[in-house]
Write an enzyme that holds these catalytic residues in place. Structure first.
Site, PDB file in Angstrom:
ATOM      1  N   SER A  80      60.117  43.262 -67.700  1.00  0.00           N
ATOM      2  CA  SER A  80      61.146  43.178 -68.734  1.00  0.00           C
ATOM      3  C   SER A  80      62.419  42.646 -68.105  1.00  0.00           C
ATOM      4  O   SER A  80      62.557  42.592 -66.872  1.00  0.00           O
ATOM      5  CB  SER A  80      61.389  44.574 -69.322  1.00  0.00           C
ATOM      6  OG  SER A  80      62.587  44.629 -70.048  1.00  0.00           O
ATOM      7  N   TYR A 137      62.693  53.923 -68.813  1.00  0.00           N
ATOM      8  CA  TYR A 137      62.064  52.615 -69.007  1.00  0.00           C
ATOM      9  C   TYR A 137      62.485  51.662 -67.899  1.00  0.00           C
ATOM     10  O   TYR A 137      61.641  50.989 -67.284  1.00  0.00           O
ATOM     11  CB  TYR A 137      62.455  52.062 -70.372  1.00  0.00           C
ATOM     12  CG  TYR A 137      61.869  50.708 -70.698  1.00  0.00           C
ATOM     13  CD1 TYR A 137      60.550  50.594 -71.125  1.00  0.00           C
ATOM     14  CD2 TYR A 137      62.631  49.555 -70.590  1.00  0.00           C
ATOM     15  CE1 TYR A 137      60.004  49.360 -71.441  1.00  0.00           C
ATOM     16  CE2 TYR A 137      62.099  48.312 -70.898  1.00  0.00           C
ATOM     17  CZ  TYR A 137      60.786  48.214 -71.321  1.00  0.00           C
ATOM     18  OH  TYR A 137      60.244  46.980 -71.626  1.00  0.00           O
ATOM     19  N   THR A 185      58.125  43.145 -81.431  1.00  0.00           N
ATOM     20  CA  THR A 185      56.918  43.956 -81.324  1.00  0.00           C
ATOM     21  C   THR A 185      57.205  45.363 -81.838  1.00  0.00           C
ATOM     22  O   THR A 185      58.348  45.704 -82.145  1.00  0.00           O
ATOM     23  CB  THR A 185      56.441  44.049 -79.861  1.00  0.00           C
ATOM     24  OG1 THR A 185      57.365  44.850 -79.119  1.00  0.00           O
ATOM     25  CG2 THR A 185      56.362  42.675 -79.229  1.00  0.00           C
TER      26      THR A 185
END
Length: 279
Positions: A152, A165, A200
């Site tokens: 990412s 994350y 998404t």
């Protein structure tokens, strides 16, 4: 003439190759499954929703004449992953491409995030990729295949309220950059993919600090890519066996700014990347 040759080459690279995709039912994973099916690949899809897996497998078979093995598998479970990979090898003879795509996220400040949330994020995003890679590596080595790892923007730049994350994506870079060095000369390519914000469902199922799921998607201020555009960029990079793909609406300038002028980056771009409107 050169363009025609390149087009023919691209169309043949993954013909009959076996591509395993985790998180293959939705978003980028589903778009990748369709793209590799269009290229003639045989597919192994891992996800948690068996009904969605069966539906996608039927679609790929009917519309792209693809051979598909669709398996329900929690990639956080090492034993389940080993069993799924063994079935894939038994069915298709081996694995040529592993796409570590499955992942989850959260939206909560560090001080308000339970330890269980950190553990769950790492279990899926980091250990899930580790489990799949360990299980598939012997086959990838034998077939001189490819490892594709979905990271990412947060793999090199922080985002507010995403400490777990962000940590999981940094861990992926540490693991797979090292593995790339260890596999030098083996014929196995390792590519890290850093997409920007993509439309998404991951943001629609984000955890909050107590481990529950928020009902509203995390906002983002700026352009959002489609899963199909991101999948196409990944597919083309896989054809070229690239080491790193930064496919982002924020682009390489943000990466450079994050490294060379982190304070300026944090002031100008981090709020926007984190879904906060400028004050």
């Amino acid at each position: 003439m050169r363009r025609v040759i390149r087009k023919v080459f691209v169309s043949k690279v993954f013909q009959r190759k076996v591509v395993l995709i985790t998180g293959g039912c939705a978003g980028i994973g589903r778009a990748l499954a369709v793209r590799f099916a269009q290229a003639g690949a045989r597919l192994v899809l891992l996800d948690l929703d068996q009904a969605a897996l069966d539906s996608l497998a039927q679609h790929l078979a009917e519309h792209h004449n693809a051979q598909v093995l669709a398996l329900r598998c929690d990639i956080a479970d090492a034993a389940a992953v080993r069993a799924a990979v063994a079935l894939a090898v038994e069915r298709f003879g081996g694995i040529d491409v592993l796409v570590n795509n499955a992942g989850i996220t959260h939206r909560s400040a560090f001080a308000e995030t339970d330890l269980a949330v950190f553990e769950r994020i790492m279990a899926v995003n980091y250990f899930g990729a580790l489990h799949c890679t360990q299980a598939a590596l012997p086959s990838l080595l034998a077939r001189r295949g490819q490892l594709i790892v979905m990271s990412s923007l947060s793999g090199f730049a922080p985002m507010l309220n995403r400490s777990a994350y962000n940590a999981s994506k940094h861990a992926l870079h540490g693991l797979f950059d090292t593995l790339r060095l260890e596999l030098a000369g083996s014929g196995v390519n390792v590519m890290l993919v850093c997409p920007g914000f993509t439309a998404t469902d991951i943001r629609k199922r984000a955890l909050v600090g107590d481990g529950s799921v928020i009902s509203q998607p995390i906002p983002f201020v700026g352009k959002v890519s489609s899963p199909q555009d991101t999948a196409e960029a990944i597919f083309q990079a896989a054809v070229r066996r690239k080491r790193l793909l930064v496919h982002s609406n924020v682009n390489w300038l943000a990466r450079l700014l994050a490294r060379l002028a982190p304070r300026l980056f944090e002031r100008l771009l981090v709020p926007r990347l984190s879904g906060l409107k400028p004050s």
